[in-house]
Design a protein around this motif. Sequence first.
Motif, PDB file in Angstrom:
ATOM      1  N   GLU A 177      33.895  68.463  40.116  1.00 38.19           N
ATOM      2  CA  GLU A 177      35.115  68.723  39.332  1.00 38.19           C
ATOM      3  C   GLU A 177      35.330  67.715  38.205  1.00 38.19           C
ATOM      4  N   GLU A 178      35.038  66.435  38.477  1.00 30.24           N
ATOM      5  CA  GLU A 178      35.345  65.367  37.527  1.00 30.24           C
ATOM      6  C   GLU A 178      34.632  65.491  36.181  1.00 30.24           C
ATOM      7  N   ILE A 179      33.551  66.267  36.109  1.00 29.52           N
ATOM      8  CA  ILE A 179      32.818  66.335  34.844  1.00 29.52           C
ATOM      9  C   ILE A 179      33.317  67.460  33.945  1.00 29.52           C
ATOM     10  N   GLY A 180      34.313  68.211  34.426  1.00 25.04           N
ATOM     11  CA  GLY A 180      35.019  69.185  33.600  1.00 25.04           C
ATOM     12  C   GLY A 180      34.140  70.201  32.907  1.00 25.04           C
ATOM     13  N   ASP A 181      34.225  70.228  31.566  1.00 20.36           N
ATOM     14  CA  ASP A 181      33.553  71.269  30.793  1.00 20.36           C
ATOM     15  C   ASP A 181      32.032  71.111  30.749  1.00 20.36           C
ATOM     16  N   MET A 182      31.504  70.066  31.341  1.00 19.65           N
ATOM     17  CA  MET A 182      30.044  69.911  31.414  1.00 19.65           C
ATOM     18  C   MET A 182      29.455  70.721  32.569  1.00 19.65           C
ATOM     19  N   ARG A 183      30.293  71.157  33.488  1.00 20.77           N
ATOM     20  CA  ARG A 183      29.814  71.880  34.662  1.00 20.77           C
ATOM     21  C   ARG A 183      29.094  73.178  34.282  1.00 20.77           C
ATOM     22  N   GLU A 184      29.672  73.938  33.391  1.00 20.16           N
ATOM     23  CA  GLU A 184      29.108  75.252  33.045  1.00 20.16           C
ATOM     24  C   GLU A 184      27.728  75.129  32.389  1.00 20.16           C
TER      25      GLU A 184
END
Length: 185
Positions: A48-55
């Motif tokens: 969760e902590e990496i936000g928009d980098m997940r996708e």
Amino acid sequence: MGTDHPDTDHPDIDHPEIDRTLLATYVEDHVAGATAVISRLERLSRVEEIGDMREPLGRLAAELREERATHMATARDLELSLSRLKRVGAVLGEHVARLKPNGRVGGRSPMSLVLELEIIRSGLEGKRMGWVTLREHADALELDVARLEHFITRSRDQADRVEHLAARARERAFAPHLGTTSADD
């Protein structure tokens, strides 16, 4: 010209035979490496902590799964036998690597993402070199050069995308206003 092999001056001579055992080991090692990188990417894409980098990391994992399947299909086509043991060992090694201390008592360090992206970037470079090696032997192995060129180009693009994410992660990790602390505090 005093050569031992008079046919060496002709560009249309057969390529030397490829050592199938070494080729199997080589492809097997690349499949195992891809398996470890995919495992790391899949885990990161759920953080969760990496936000928009997940996708984008999840998308990259899907691309690498496709390429791993291509490696495995190529091995089958070349009648190479690949051991599942190396792939299992690669995933176990990747899991063990997560146990390293991160400078924080609880939670993820901002540096964790930076280091993980650097590891992924290194894996992508290794993968690209694997495709380059297969391209160099494509004629002898009767492999599709255009397909190999596609994977080489794709690997460069993937590495560039990870480098872009790593630059963002480095900026966040070293930004005092985002809550990072030095080891001296």
